[in-house]
Design a protein around this motif. Sequence first.
Motif, PDB file in Angstrom:
ATOM      1  N   ARG A  38       0.838  -1.218   0.000  1.00  0.00           N
ATOM      2  CA  ARG A  38       0.000   0.000   0.000  1.00  0.00           C
ATOM      3  C   ARG A  38       0.869   1.264   0.000  1.00  0.00           C
ATOM      4  N   GLY A  61      -9.438 -10.308  -4.946  1.00  0.00           N
ATOM      5  CA  GLY A  61      -8.159 -10.121  -4.269  1.00  0.00           C
ATOM      6  C   GLY A  61      -7.338  -8.989  -4.849  1.00  0.00           C
ATOM      7  N   ALA A  62      -7.700  -8.504  -6.030  1.00  0.00           N
ATOM      8  CA  ALA A  62      -6.946  -7.411  -6.660  1.00  0.00           C
ATOM      9  C   ALA A  62      -7.246  -6.087  -5.955  1.00  0.00           C
ATOM     10  N   THR A  74       2.830  -5.813  -5.870  1.00  0.00           N
ATOM     11  CA  THR A  74       3.497  -7.076  -5.564  1.00  0.00           C
ATOM     12  C   THR A  74       4.324  -6.932  -4.301  1.00  0.00           C
ATOM     13  N   HIS A  75       4.515  -8.047  -3.584  1.00  0.00           N
ATOM     14  CA  HIS A  75       5.461  -8.054  -2.473  1.00  0.00           C
ATOM     15  C   HIS A  75       6.068  -9.436  -2.323  1.00  0.00           C
ATOM     16  N   GLU A  98       9.647 -11.844  -7.455  1.00  0.00           N
ATOM     17  CA  GLU A  98       9.908 -13.189  -6.914  1.00  0.00           C
ATOM     18  C   GLU A  98      11.356 -13.278  -6.466  1.00  0.00           C
ATOM     19  N   ARG A 110       4.474 -28.420 -13.191  1.00  0.00           N
ATOM     20  CA  ARG A 110       3.205 -27.804 -12.758  1.00  0.00           C
ATOM     21  C   ARG A 110       3.044 -26.391 -13.309  1.00  0.00           C
ATOM     22  N   PHE A 141      -1.033 -12.810 -15.390  1.00  0.00           N
ATOM     23  CA  PHE A 141      -2.259 -13.230 -14.693  1.00  0.00           C
ATOM     24  C   PHE A 141      -2.945 -12.019 -14.069  1.00  0.00           C
ATOM     25  N   LYS A 142      -2.142 -11.171 -13.437  1.00  0.00           N
ATOM     26  CA  LYS A 142      -2.709  -9.985 -12.786  1.00  0.00           C
ATOM     27  C   LYS A 142      -3.212  -8.980 -13.827  1.00  0.00           C
ATOM     28  N   LEU A 146      -7.074 -12.795 -14.578  1.00  0.00           N
ATOM     29  CA  LEU A 146      -7.532 -14.176 -14.761  1.00  0.00           C
ATOM     30  C   LEU A 146      -7.901 -14.762 -13.411  1.00  0.00           C
ATOM     31  N   PHE A 152      -3.524 -19.946 -15.113  1.00  0.00           N
ATOM     32  CA  PHE A 152      -2.125 -19.566 -14.949  1.00  0.00           C
ATOM     33  C   PHE A 152      -1.217 -20.487 -15.763  1.00  0.00           C
TER      34      PHE A 152
END
Length: 190
Positions: A38, A61-62, A74-75, A98, A110, A141-142, A146, A152
Amino acid sequence: MSGAELRDTGQALALLADEEILVASAASKRHRDFAMGRTCARAALAPLGHGEAAIAIGEDGAPLWPPGILGSITHTSGYAAAVVCEVGRFSGLGIDAEQVGGVTAKLWPRLFNAVEQAQLAGHADAAVAATLLFSAKEAAFKAWRLRGALAFRDITIDLRQDSFTADHAGRRLSGRFAVDGAVALTIAWF
Ligand SMILES: CC(C)(COP(=O)(O)OP(=O)(O)OC[C@H]1O[C@@H](n2cnc3c(N)ncnc32)[C@H](O)[C@@H]1OP(=O)(O)O)[C@@H](O)C(=O)NCCC(=O)NCCS
């Protein structure tokens, strides 16, 4: 487009009251990550005239951005970043950070399709490349908003020198990436 990033040095971070209630009962790591994100979001929003806005959490969640704004947060351990822009400049934005090395070969089947796995297998620095591939998928994805892990996995990434394209269900977006020490950062837009 406006962006901001933050490294965690233990600095004091203030959430707005409408944000604090969203994480009041969260574990301390989640609370800190949320506050880092934030703080970045508000810094990124300031040049667009929304530096005082509370950013709530959407149903998927966005982040819920101020009217006329879109963006992404992102974090990852000790690091956070956010990008925003005015609606109309782009239709979707995604950012993802990441830790390099987190995407071990055991996870590849996966996360990656056969072509991506073959590229990684012959790569001089597969740990970095796998992290970037994964991060690019998260950013895409963000940006596309999606849903679900299957969507994903169906995102295909073509990684270049410092950029990438992502394809999903007939749609394509562009992205850029950078690696700074242990953190890989990707941004996707369309
Ligand atoms: C939601 C998701 C994209 C978050 O990415 P992440 O790398 O885990 O975490 P990040 O710190 O980079 O991003 C978290 C931020 O993304 C944003 N976010 C959450 N859900 C989102 C969504 N559906 N769309 C866009 N942004 C979203 C939020 O701002 C969140 O931070 P906040 O809760 O503090 O506001 C990811 O967890 C996810 O669900 N991916 C979908 C597919 C999947 O399951 N992949 C795993 C391997 S198969």
